[in-house]
Enzyme design. Structure first.
Site, PDB file in Angstrom:
ATOM      1  N   TRP A 150       0.739  -1.242  -0.063  1.00  0.00           N
ATOM      2  CA  TRP A 150       0.108   0.034   0.091  1.00  0.00           C
ATOM      3  C   TRP A 150       0.966   1.314   0.054  1.00  0.00           C
ATOM      4  O   TRP A 150       0.080   2.378   0.166  1.00  0.00           O
ATOM      5  CB  TRP A 150      -0.810   0.099   1.043  1.00  0.00           C
ATOM      6  N   LYS A 174      -3.357  -8.352  -7.674  1.00  0.00           N
ATOM      7  CA  LYS A 174      -4.046  -7.971  -6.370  1.00  0.00           C
ATOM      8  C   LYS A 174      -3.427  -6.481  -5.686  1.00  0.00           C
ATOM      9  O   LYS A 174      -2.381  -6.645  -5.045  1.00  0.00           O
ATOM     10  CB  LYS A 174      -4.054  -9.035  -5.604  1.00  0.00           C
ATOM     11  N   PRO A 175      -4.059  -5.516  -5.496  1.00  0.00           N
ATOM     12  CA  PRO A 175      -3.556  -4.388  -4.873  1.00  0.00           C
ATOM     13  C   PRO A 175      -3.726  -4.838  -3.340  1.00  0.00           C
ATOM     14  O   PRO A 175      -4.276  -5.484  -2.916  1.00  0.00           O
ATOM     15  CB  PRO A 175      -4.572  -3.238  -5.280  1.00  0.00           C
ATOM     16  N   GLU A 177      -5.143  -4.039   0.461  1.00  0.00           N
ATOM     17  CA  GLU A 177      -6.752  -4.069   0.658  1.00  0.00           C
ATOM     18  C   GLU A 177      -6.863  -2.490   0.848  1.00  0.00           C
ATOM     19  O   GLU A 177      -7.947  -1.900   0.882  1.00  0.00           O
ATOM     20  CB  GLU A 177      -7.015  -5.070   1.902  1.00  0.00           C
ATOM     21  N   SER A 228       6.022  -7.606   2.761  1.00  0.00           N
ATOM     22  CA  SER A 228       6.835  -7.784   4.137  1.00  0.00           C
ATOM     23  C   SER A 228       7.319  -9.136   3.666  1.00  0.00           C
ATOM     24  O   SER A 228       6.949 -10.148   3.050  1.00  0.00           O
ATOM     25  CB  SER A 228       6.004  -7.923   5.229  1.00  0.00           C
ATOM     26  N   GLU A 249      10.040  -8.622  -3.519  1.00  0.00           N
ATOM     27  CA  GLU A 249      10.704  -7.506  -3.332  1.00  0.00           C
ATOM     28  C   GLU A 249      10.076  -7.450  -1.817  1.00  0.00           C
ATOM     29  O   GLU A 249       8.862  -6.767  -1.589  1.00  0.00           O
ATOM     30  CB  GLU A 249      10.293  -6.401  -4.165  1.00  0.00           C
ATOM     31  N   CYS A 283       9.884   0.799   1.822  1.00  0.00           N
ATOM     32  CA  CYS A 283      10.869  -0.352   1.912  1.00  0.00           C
ATOM     33  C   CYS A 283      12.586  -0.067   2.035  1.00  0.00           C
ATOM     34  O   CYS A 283      12.929  -0.650   2.992  1.00  0.00           O
ATOM     35  CB  CYS A 283      10.574  -1.442   0.822  1.00  0.00           C
ATOM     36  N   GLU A 381      11.628  -4.108  10.841  1.00  0.00           N
ATOM     37  CA  GLU A 381      11.267  -3.171  10.256  1.00  0.00           C
ATOM     38  C   GLU A 381      10.111  -2.426  10.722  1.00  0.00           C
ATOM     39  O   GLU A 381       9.065  -3.170  10.802  1.00  0.00           O
ATOM     40  CB  GLU A 381      11.152  -3.742   8.727  1.00  0.00           C
ATOM     41  N   TRP A 447      16.233  -2.615  -9.445  1.00  0.00           N
ATOM     42  CA  TRP A 447      15.948  -2.274  -7.854  1.00  0.00           C
ATOM     43  C   TRP A 447      15.597  -3.709  -7.261  1.00  0.00           C
ATOM     44  O   TRP A 447      14.753  -4.444  -7.975  1.00  0.00           O
ATOM     45  CB  TRP A 447      14.467  -1.476  -7.890  1.00  0.00           C
TER      46      TRP A 447
HETATM   47  P1  NDP Z   1       2.144  -7.330   3.396  1.00  0.00           P
HETATM   48  O1  NDP Z   1       3.356  -8.221   3.168  1.00  0.00           O
HETATM   49  O2  NDP Z   1       1.354  -7.544   4.753  1.00  0.00           O
HETATM   50  O3  NDP Z   1       1.154  -7.332   2.292  1.00  0.00           O
HETATM   51  C1  NDP Z   1       1.698  -7.106   0.807  1.00  0.00           C
HETATM   52  C2  NDP Z   1       0.385  -7.543   0.099  1.00  0.00           C
HETATM   53  O4  NDP Z   1       0.255  -9.029   0.134  1.00  0.00           O
HETATM   54  C3  NDP Z   1      -0.999  -7.285   0.290  1.00  0.00           C
HETATM   55  O5  NDP Z   1      -1.327  -6.881  -1.061  1.00  0.00           O
HETATM   56  C4  NDP Z   1      -1.446  -8.255   0.992  1.00  0.00           C
HETATM   57  O6  NDP Z   1      -2.864  -8.132   0.978  1.00  0.00           O
HETATM   58  C5  NDP Z   1      -0.697  -9.573   0.541  1.00  0.00           C
HETATM   59  N1  NDP Z   1      -0.836 -10.690   1.278  1.00  0.00           N
HETATM   60  C6  NDP Z   1      -0.838 -10.695   2.740  1.00  0.00           C
HETATM   61  N2  NDP Z   1      -1.000 -12.065   3.123  1.00  0.00           N
HETATM   62  C7  NDP Z   1      -0.944 -12.955   1.834  1.00  0.00           C
HETATM   63  C8  NDP Z   1      -0.997 -13.999   1.728  1.00  0.00           C
HETATM   64  N3  NDP Z   1      -0.818 -14.990   2.566  1.00  0.00           N
HETATM   65  N4  NDP Z   1      -0.850 -14.669   0.306  1.00  0.00           N
HETATM   66  C9  NDP Z   1      -0.837 -13.714  -0.548  1.00  0.00           C
HETATM   67  N5  NDP Z   1      -0.807 -12.411  -0.311  1.00  0.00           N
HETATM   68  C10 NDP Z   1      -0.987 -12.055   0.845  1.00  0.00           C
HETATM   69  O7  NDP Z   1       2.762  -6.046   3.513  1.00  0.00           O
HETATM   70  P2  NDP Z   1       2.312  -4.471   3.501  1.00  0.00           P
HETATM   71  O8  NDP Z   1       1.065  -4.254   2.603  1.00  0.00           O
HETATM   72  O9  NDP Z   1       2.047  -4.191   5.037  1.00  0.00           O
HETATM   73  O10 NDP Z   1       3.462  -3.352   3.055  1.00  0.00           O
HETATM   74  C11 NDP Z   1       4.620  -3.263   3.708  1.00  0.00           C
HETATM   75  C12 NDP Z   1       5.659  -4.178   3.491  1.00  0.00           C
HETATM   76  O11 NDP Z   1       6.097  -4.225   1.932  1.00  0.00           O
HETATM   77  C13 NDP Z   1       7.019  -3.752   4.124  1.00  0.00           C
HETATM   78  O12 NDP Z   1       7.522  -4.841   4.868  1.00  0.00           O
HETATM   79  C14 NDP Z   1       7.839  -3.171   3.002  1.00  0.00           C
HETATM   80  O13 NDP Z   1       9.201  -3.142   3.349  1.00  0.00           O
HETATM   81  C15 NDP Z   1       7.463  -4.095   1.803  1.00  0.00           C
HETATM   82  N6  NDP Z   1       7.579  -3.237   0.641  1.00  0.00           N
HETATM   83  C16 NDP Z   1       8.885  -3.629  -0.118  1.00  0.00           C
HETATM   84  C17 NDP Z   1       9.218  -2.928  -1.219  1.00  0.00           C
HETATM   85  C18 NDP Z   1      10.443  -3.391  -2.067  1.00  0.00           C
HETATM   86  O14 NDP Z   1      10.387  -2.909  -3.212  1.00  0.00           O
HETATM   87  N7  NDP Z   1      11.270  -4.189  -1.626  1.00  0.00           N
HETATM   88  C19 NDP Z   1       8.294  -1.612  -1.670  1.00  0.00           C
HETATM   89  C20 NDP Z   1       7.170  -1.495  -0.918  1.00  0.00           C
HETATM   90  C21 NDP Z   1       6.833  -2.187   0.222  1.00  0.00           C
HETATM   91  P3  NDP Z   1      -3.645  -7.444   2.163  1.00  0.00           P
HETATM   92  O15 NDP Z   1      -3.204  -6.156   1.929  1.00  0.00           O
HETATM   93  O16 NDP Z   1      -4.863  -7.558   1.928  1.00  0.00           O
HETATM   94  O17 NDP Z   1      -3.186  -7.927   3.433  1.00  0.00           O
END
Ligand code: NDP
Length: 485
Positions: A150, A174-175, A177, A228, A249, A283, A381, A447
């Protein structure tokens, strides 16, 4: 209530079971819109649409020129609608409008870049020692399942969709939520710019009910995930059952290293920008600030004075430099780390909720100093505006502390000594290293992370490679039988 629909097989659709979930404005805590709450049946419909668009050749067999032109038309439309997209992104994610506008410009640039790159995928003739023509052909991987977070909603969608489409893949995205709105706005233009139905499908919903079925689905060939590390591990295990190609990523705990000979004012700015941009929901945030002992006290003082001047406010106000965090859950998480930090280190600035905000998920930009690198606030983090400042005595110690983390996404080093700066660059175990800056990111440059920050690279020619298979073709030019038997 403004209800958005998903985008499956070229149509705006609701979820099969008719559920909706609220999407919030984090500055007011009010509901901004609703989106369909998809389950595995909706995901299956989306995957079947993407599969059909791939297997029929509707997308992979268009010429690279045509695919490129479609991406360029999409970029043009994004630029035309950038004011609307920027405002919506800002309202939904809480990021300051000025930052959201930069993001939307980067989204258009990303589609333009891959629109151009579509026609520049090179195939090879292999110099085999025989009377044969040996070729390495590049072919799209197939159906790509793409799951994004997000913090940069439409930009993360562009980083995933643009290279996949240029390569000839079809997609189910899937964006997160919390922030599905801008990508659903963009989906309204797919038909206008010439994308055939089923080529890009957007499914909204929750991780476990919509994300997980996408990862499990046998007709998906590749998963590209940003999020994450915890969820990345779950995805990697689940994708193993069908041997999907996976790129991850993940997060980081990136060091931003300051030597005493760095330009002092630029260094203070760079330390703050590195960790507080986008409310620290980045991130690659430079959340571990390593400072040489001889300038340490003056540095913490300099950071503190400037951090107190950071303008917190409503995201749509142009002077705002820091908006609210994206959600209540994220707010509570960051608040709990602010409290933990008070036990683990010395609070230099911030540390709570700012005064004067009755509503909204605002937290103060927070600086902890005299932090030990083994503290939880230095290892985990936080994904919010919380900086940990750690002293070091010499170059060797700086490198040791910088690399003492399970992550390896990014790092930065500040020094006027080019020899030292480059020695440190080489010693750092991270996928992206900046010198005398932190955070600039360009679609032309790779990246991705080392260690538990994931694997695979996005952007540049590296990004399109992740969506291509390599096929070896051997054409025998001998007219004689093999003559073995
Ligand atoms: P999450 O890992 O919680 O969620 C990322 C996505 O995965 C969301 O669309 C989420 O859906 C979905 N998701 C959650 N659980 C599952 C599952 N069991 N199976 C498949 N998909 C799933 O991360 P956040 O959205 O909280 O974002 C923050 C994290 O993203 C941070 O740790 C950050 O470092 C990382 N990040 C990394 C980047 C990079 O380039 N390396 C860039 C940006 C962020 P839902 O939202 O519905 O839970």
């Amino acid at each position: 209530m403004n209800r958005y629909r998903m985008h499956i097989n070229g149509e705006p659709v609701e979820s099969r079971r008719g559920g909706w979930f609220p999407v919030y404005d984090p500055s007011t805590e009010e509901i901004l819109a609703e989106a369909p709450d998809a389950d595995e049946h909706d995901v299956d419909n989306a995957v079947q649409a993407a599969r059909a668009a791939f297997d029929s050749g509707a997308w992979p067999q268009t010429t690279a020129q045509e695919r490129g032109r479609i991406l360029l038309r999409l970029a043009e439309r994004i630029r035309k609608e950038s004011a609307m997209l920027g405002e919506l992104e800002s309202r939904n994610s809480g990021k300051p409008i000025v930052e959201a506008e930069f993001d939307i410009a980067d989204v258009a640039t990303c589609f333009e870049y891959y629109g151009g790159l579509a026609t520049k995928v090179m195939e090879h003739v292999n110099p085999v020692p025989d009377n044969a023509l040996s070729l390495s052909l590049k072919e799209p991987v197939g159906v790509a399942g793409q799951i994004i977070p997000w913090n940069y909603p439409l930009l993360m969608a562009a980083w995933k969709l643009a290279p996949a489409l240029a390569a000839g893949c079809t997609c189910v995205l899937k964006p997160a939520e919390q922030t599905p709105l801008t990508v659903l706005e963009m989906a309204r233009w797919f038909a206008d710019v010439g994308l055939p139905p089923g080529v890009v499908n957007i499914v909204t919903g929750f991780g476990e009910t919509a994300g997980a079925p996408l990862v499990r689905h046998p007709d998906v060939n590749k998963i590209a995930f940003t999020g994450s590390a915890a969820v990345g591990k779950v995805i990697l295990k689940s994708a193993a059952d069908t041997i999907k190609r996976v790129t991850l990523e993940l997060g980081g705990k990136s060091p931003n290293i300051f030597f005493a000979d760095a330009d002092f004012e630029a260094a203070i700015d760079g330390a703050l920008f590195g960790v507080f941009i986008n409310q620290g929901e980045v991130c690659s945030a430079g959340s571990r600030i390593l400072v040489e002992r001889s300038i340490y006290s003056r540095f913490v003082e300099g950071m503190t004075v400037k951090a107190k001047r950071i303008k917190l406010g409503a995201p749509l106000v142009r002077e705002t430099k820091m908006g609210p965090l994206v959600s209540k859950e994220q707010y509570e998480r960051v608040r709990s780390y602010q409290e933990l930090g008070k036990q683990e280190a010395k609070l230099a600035s911030g540390g709570g909720r700012p005064a004067g905000f009755d509503k909204g998920y605002y937290v103060e930009p927070t600086i902890f100093c005299d932090v030990d690198n083994s503290a939880r606030i230095a290892r985990e983090e936080i994904f919010g505006p919380v900086a940990t400042v750690i002293p070091f005595k010499d170059e060797a110690e700086a490198v040791r502390i910088a690399n003492d983390t399970p992550y390896g996404l990014a790092a930065a080093v500040w020094s006027r000594d080019i020899f030292r700066a480059f020695r440190v660059v080489k010693a750092l175990r991270a996928g992206v290293v900046w010198v005398n800056h932190m955070q600039p990111t360009y679609v032309e440059a790779p990246w991705g992370g080392y260690k538990q920050s994931g694997f695979g690279r996005e952007l540049g020619p590296w990004g399109i490679e992740e969506y291509l298979e390599t096929k070896q073709v051997h054409i025998n030019l001998n007219e004689q039988p093999i003559g073995w038997y």
